[in-house]
Design an enzyme around this catalytic site. Structure first.
Site, PDB file in Angstrom:
ATOM      1  N   SER A  36       0.815  -1.196   0.000  1.00  0.00           N
ATOM      2  CA  SER A  36       0.000   0.000   0.000  1.00  0.00           C
ATOM      3  C   SER A  36       0.855   1.254   0.000  1.00  0.00           C
ATOM      4  O   SER A  36       2.068   1.195   0.132  1.00  0.00           O
ATOM      5  CB  SER A  36      -0.921   0.004   1.213  1.00  0.00           C
ATOM      6  OG  SER A  36      -0.151   0.223   2.375  1.00  0.00           O
ATOM      7  N   LYS A  37       0.176   2.361  -0.148  1.00  0.00           N
ATOM      8  CA  LYS A  37       0.877   3.630  -0.293  1.00  0.00           C
ATOM      9  C   LYS A  37       1.793   3.947   0.887  1.00  0.00           C
ATOM     10  O   LYS A  37       2.812   4.576   0.732  1.00  0.00           O
ATOM     11  CB  LYS A  37      -0.151   4.751  -0.460  1.00  0.00           C
ATOM     12  CG  LYS A  37      -1.065   4.485  -1.635  1.00  0.00           C
ATOM     13  CD  LYS A  37      -1.982   5.637  -1.952  1.00  0.00           C
ATOM     14  CE  LYS A  37      -2.811   5.269  -3.176  1.00  0.00           C
ATOM     15  NZ  LYS A  37      -3.484   6.384  -3.794  1.00  0.00           N
ATOM     16  N   ARG A  38       1.386   3.505   2.027  1.00  0.00           N
ATOM     17  CA  ARG A  38       2.143   3.871   3.231  1.00  0.00           C
ATOM     18  C   ARG A  38       3.423   3.042   3.383  1.00  0.00           C
ATOM     19  O   ARG A  38       4.335   3.450   4.080  1.00  0.00           O
ATOM     20  CB  ARG A  38       1.277   3.671   4.481  1.00  0.00           C
ATOM     21  CG  ARG A  38      -0.094   4.267   4.359  1.00  0.00           C
ATOM     22  CD  ARG A  38      -0.623   4.711   5.692  1.00  0.00           C
ATOM     23  NE  ARG A  38      -0.053   5.998   6.073  1.00  0.00           N
ATOM     24  CZ  ARG A  38      -0.343   6.617   7.208  1.00  0.00           C
ATOM     25  NH1 ARG A  38      -1.152   6.069   8.062  1.00  0.00           N
ATOM     26  NH2 ARG A  38       0.196   7.784   7.487  1.00  0.00           N
ATOM     27  N   ASP A  39       3.447   1.865   2.751  1.00  0.00           N
ATOM     28  CA  ASP A  39       4.587   0.969   2.948  1.00  0.00           C
ATOM     29  C   ASP A  39       5.892   1.565   2.494  1.00  0.00           C
ATOM     30  O   ASP A  39       6.938   1.317   3.082  1.00  0.00           O
ATOM     31  CB  ASP A  39       4.356  -0.345   2.202  1.00  0.00           C
ATOM     32  CG  ASP A  39       3.218  -1.116   2.817  1.00  0.00           C
ATOM     33  OD1 ASP A  39       3.097  -1.072   4.052  1.00  0.00           O
ATOM     34  OD2 ASP A  39       2.454  -1.737   2.077  1.00  0.00           O
TER      35      ASP A  39
END
Length: 505
Positions: A262-265
């Site tokens: 995901s984007k946060r990874d």
RNA sequence: GGCCGAUUCGUCUAUCGGUUAGGACGUAAGAUUCUCAAUCUUAAAAGAGGGGUUCGAUUCCCCUAUCGGCUACCA
């Protein structure tokens, strides 16, 4: 099966930066289209006005362009099947919604979100389907007059898909084979909402794919559960004979295990998940991108292509043209792939070695200039030739070559202790004399003379050479010493030696 | 919870019933060397568990476990 022109689409939602899994989906679509001489369509699925993010559309186009993934038609490219932005196709969807309403495959529902929430709280696993719809406020339970009156009164409604229960719906997936889901577990999906006169994904998707004559739907595995719904929709419209073939790609997973990437990874794990740097217009957050991290687009493409697919042999380095030749949906794996950033670095290393020294020097030049140094491209090319093999990224070049531009002001202490023993100053004085007498600074020739001197005098090769390196570079790392002095030149080399003698005694 | 999907070295993967289970990244060792890298060579490293089917299962079937996805008036 009838011969059909291959037409595929990449249809992102402009809700933010395109993440690397989406890039892979676009890539696979592109490879498939090119291999079959088909068309690649760029469609924008902006049916959720709430989540629209300005700039996202431009970002996606720029990112794919950078990677060499090209479209034949669509938003920004034109074509005969437009408009390609779903928000501009409202009238089209309305028309097809009406068809569903007329043939009884769809119905109007007035239940408010609050009422639905109440139902969900009241009944565990509540689902709006054949078992519950007769107890809800919709055109199946209300008279035509009541429905018309409600609409006339401005009541908001949605159109739901009336799914007949108890039927096994088969989806023939190119990658997974036949997947069967019973229609009873499907709910009466909302296809259209009067609040914004927009369809939801499912309706828009089916109508557009049909109208745009899409032959193959290649998308992420997260769509597999709704594929039967899509089949049912094609059927409801009577389009089953031209229904596209489906291929559901395995997901890209987090490197450390849990869940899809995901984007946060990216920021958590220290690597980009976006092709380009992304500035979120709402939060102001900046997320790193592969381009800015120093990746070559061909490396990203190659790396991504191999995450979930392989050519069936041991070949790993493949250009876009080769990928187009070799790609095969039947050779896609079924299981999710954990994202391995280390391997990505290796790919970039490989592609960097494929570029000429001159090209790499040209990429490096702005960095050198940014540091406030001047260097002609010929010299920089020679410098790059010494260190190119040891780097993974262009932006690693500076730390590898800074000593060419800046003379050492201090000397690595550990190496000084180890190599600069007593009497080293005197030996360096000898070395200076030898260098000054060299007929040429050319690496091989200089090496022969200097090593000859060391051997003749019976000096310790490692100590003398490392002291030499220490004086010129400042630490004991780096390329062949005589290659360095050749590029640096006699004058600078000697000057640095003198300075070291002065400082280290 | 329900439904669907998946499961081979730490990671990406090859194998389409019979292999010493192959390759790559990473890791380790060695070679090379003025140093550090790079490079080359080598090594360690895998079929989730249990049942079947079969002369023979990593491969086919079933169960379990685990992981993942979906389950919105988001895509």
């Amino acid at each position: 099966m009838e011969e059909r022109k291959v037409r595929v689409r990449f249809a992102p939602s402009p809700t933010g930066a395109l993440h690397i899994g989406g890039v892979r989906t676009a890539l696979y679509n592109y490879l498939y289209a090119r291999q079959h001489g088909g068309d690649m369509i760029f469609r924008i699925e902006d049916t959720d006005s709430q989540r629209f993010v300005p700039g996202a559309e431009e970002y996606i186009m720029e990112a794919l362009e950078w990677l060499g993934i090209k479209f034949d038609e669509g938003v920004g490219y034109g074509g005969n099947y437009g408009p390609y932005r779903q928000s501009e196709r409202k009238d089209i969807y309305r028309k097809y919604v009406d068809i569903l309403l007329e043939n009884g495959k769809g119905y109007i529902a007035f239940d408010t979100p609050e009422e639905l929430d109440a139902k969900r709280n009241e009944i565990a696993n509540f689902q709006y389907d054949a078992s519950t719809r007769m107890s809800m406020r919709n055109s199946l339970t209300m008279s035509a007059d009541e429905v018309n009156a409600a609409i006339a009164a401005g009541e908001k409604y949605v159109v739901r898909f009336k799914i007949e229960p108890g039927e096994d719906v088969k989806v023939n997936d190119i990658i997974r084979g036949e997947v069967v889901i019973n229609s009873s577990i499907l709910d009466d999906k909302v296809l259209y909402k009067s609040a914004d006169n927009l369809p939801t994904y499912h309706l828009a998707n089916i109508v557009d794919d049909h109208l745009m004559e899409v032959s193959h739907v290649i998308r992420g595995e997260e769509w597999l559960p709704s594929a039967p719904l899509h089949v049912l929709l094609y059927r409801a419209f009577g389009w089953e004979d031209t229904m596209p073939r489906f291929a559901h790609l395995p997901l890209l997973l987090k490197p450390d295990g849990k869940g899809k990437l995901s984007k946060r990874d990216g920021d958590r794990l220290g690597f980009p998940v976006f092709p380009l740097e992304w500035h979120d217009p709402k939060s102001g957050e900046v997320s790193s991108g592969y381009r800015e991290a120093g990746y070559l687009p061909e490396a990203v493409v190659n790396f991504l292509a191999l995450l979930g697919w392989n050519p069936g042999n041991d070949q790993e380095i493949m250009s876009m043209d080769e990928l187009i030749k070799l790609f095969d949906l039947h050779r896609c794996s079924k299981s999710g792939a954990k994202f391995d950033y280390e391997k990505g670095k290796w790919f970039n290393h490989q592609y960097l070695q494929l570029r000429s020294d001159r090209e790499v020097a040209e990429m490096f030049m702005p960095i050198v200039e940014g540091k406030g140094y001047k260097c002609d491209i010929e010299t920089l090319t020679r410098i790059v030739s010494l260190v190119k093999s040891r780097i993974n990224f262009v932006n690693e070049l500076w730390e590898q070559t800074a000593f060419f531009f800046v003379a050492p002001t201090e000397y690595e202490e550990k190496s000084v202790r180890k190599r600069w023993d007593e009497g080293m100053a005197a030996r360096m004085e000898e070395l200076i004399a030898i260098i000054e007498e060299l007929p040429t600074m050319e690496s091989k020739a200089a090496e022969e003379v200097v090593l000859g001197w060391i051997t003749e005098k019976g000096y310790h090769m490692g100590n003398v050479m490392n002291a030499y390196r220490l004086a010129v570079v400042g630490y004991c790392k780096g390329p062949h010493m005589f290659d360095i002095s050749e590029i640096m030149g006699r004058e600078e080399t000697v000057a640095r030696l003198r300075k070291a003698i002065e400082r280290l005694g």
